[in-house]
Scaffold this motif. Structure first.
Motif, short mmCIF file in Angstrom:
data_model
loop_
_atom_site.label_atom_id
_atom_site.label_comp_id
_atom_site.label_asym_id
_atom_site.label_seq_id
_atom_site.Cartn_x
_atom_site.Cartn_y
_atom_site.Cartn_z
N LYS A 1 21.27 -141.58 20.59
CA LYS A 1 20.67 -140.39 20.00
C LYS A 1 19.45 -139.93 20.81
CE LYS A 1 18.74 -139.84 15.69
NZ LYS A 1 18.59 -140.20 14.29
N GLU A 2 19.21 -138.62 20.77
CA GLU A 2 18.05 -138.04 21.46
C GLU A 2 16.75 -138.58 20.87
OE1 GLU A 2 15.97 -133.73 21.67
OE2 GLU A 2 18.15 -133.76 21.89
N THR A 3 15.72 -138.67 21.69
CA THR A 3 14.41 -139.13 21.23
C THR A 3 13.87 -138.16 20.18
OG1 THR A 3 14.02 -139.99 23.45
CG2 THR A 3 12.12 -139.82 22.01
N PRO A 4 13.48 -138.68 19.02
CA PRO A 4 12.95 -137.80 17.96
C PRO A 4 11.66 -137.09 18.39
CG PRO A 4 13.40 -140.00 17.11
CD PRO A 4 13.56 -140.06 18.59
N ARG A 5 11.44 -135.96 17.78
CA ARG A 5 10.25 -135.16 18.08
C ARG A 5 8.96 -135.95 17.83
NH1 ARG A 5 7.26 -130.66 15.27
NH2 ARG A 5 6.54 -129.34 16.97
N THR A 6 8.93 -136.72 16.77
CA THR A 6 7.71 -137.49 16.46
C THR A 6 7.41 -138.51 17.55
OG1 THR A 6 8.98 -139.03 15.10
CG2 THR A 6 7.88 -137.23 13.96
N ARG B 1 12.07 -148.41 23.55
CA ARG B 1 12.42 -148.80 22.18
C ARG B 1 12.06 -150.24 21.83
NH1 ARG B 1 18.08 -145.99 20.52
NH2 ARG B 1 17.32 -143.87 20.51
N LYS B 2 10.96 -150.71 22.34
CA LYS B 2 10.48 -152.05 21.99
C LYS B 2 9.50 -151.92 20.83
CE LYS B 2 12.58 -153.86 25.52
NZ LYS B 2 13.83 -154.55 25.32
N PHE C 1 1.75 -140.64 14.37
CA PHE C 1 3.07 -140.28 14.89
C PHE C 1 3.87 -141.50 15.34
CE2 PHE C 1 1.26 -136.01 15.13
CZ PHE C 1 2.33 -135.26 14.63
N THR C 2 3.18 -142.52 15.84
CA THR C 2 3.86 -143.74 16.28
C THR C 2 4.51 -144.47 15.11
OG1 THR C 2 2.34 -143.98 18.14
CG2 THR C 2 3.51 -145.96 17.46
N TRP D 1 14.30 -144.83 15.10
CA TRP D 1 14.70 -144.69 16.49
C TRP D 1 14.62 -146.05 17.21
CZ3 TRP D 1 11.51 -144.74 21.05
CH2 TRP D 1 12.14 -144.28 22.20
N VAL D 2 13.54 -146.80 16.95
CA VAL D 2 13.39 -148.13 17.55
C VAL D 2 14.42 -149.09 16.96
CG1 VAL D 2 11.86 -150.12 17.73
CG2 VAL D 2 10.96 -147.83 18.13
N ALA D 3 14.66 -149.00 15.66
CA ALA D 3 15.60 -149.91 14.98
C ALA D 3 17.04 -149.71 15.44
CB ALA D 3 15.50 -149.73 13.47
N GLU D 4 17.39 -148.52 15.89
CA GLU D 4 18.77 -148.25 16.34
C GLU D 4 19.18 -149.19 17.47
OE1 GLU D 4 19.00 -144.18 17.45
OE2 GLU D 4 19.02 -143.47 15.39
#
Length: 132
Positions: A2-7, A75-76, A116-117, A125-128
């Protein structure tokens, strides 16, 4: 993938903005060294020592932000924790230095970056990556 989320993109931009802003602010102090000496009544050597210390610390913070942001983009999850920890240490350092417009801007940028982090979209996104 998936694309990187805006946040996440906003958080990354804020972390990198903090790194750059800290370096520019510190560089600006070198151009104002006469004013620093006048305000503090320190000798030229003391001002130089003070500015060198500030520069080393600013470079360390900027390098930490840059490296951890890059790791966060990979994504760490630990990088999110480390970024926040470095940011809290940085905030304490700023409060130790005293009030100035540049320090206030830095504090606001840090607060926004942390928010935002830790948004749920960033966590998902990181959990995916762990789910794959």
């Amino acid at each position: 993938m998936k694309e990187t989320p805006r946040t996440v993109r906003i958080a990354v931009g804020l972390w990198l903005a903090i790194a750059v802003f800290v370096l520019f602010t510190t560089a600006g102090l070198w151009f104002q060294r006469g004013q620093v000496q006048e305000l503090t009544k320190w000798s030229s050597g003391q001002v130089t020592s003070f500015l060198l210390t500030l520069t080393v610390i600013a470079v360390l913070f900027a390098a930490a932000y840059a490296w951890l942001t890059r790791t966060f983009l990979r994504r760490k999850n630990w990088a999110r924790i480390a970024l926040s920890t470095v940011a809290v240490v940085h905030m304490i350092w700023i409060l130790f230095l005293g009030v100035s417009a540049a320090n206030l801007v830095t504090l606001l940028l840090i607060c926004a970056a942390i928010v935002f982090t830790w948004q749920s979209a960033a966590a998902q996104w990181v959990a995916e990556v762990r789910e794959q």
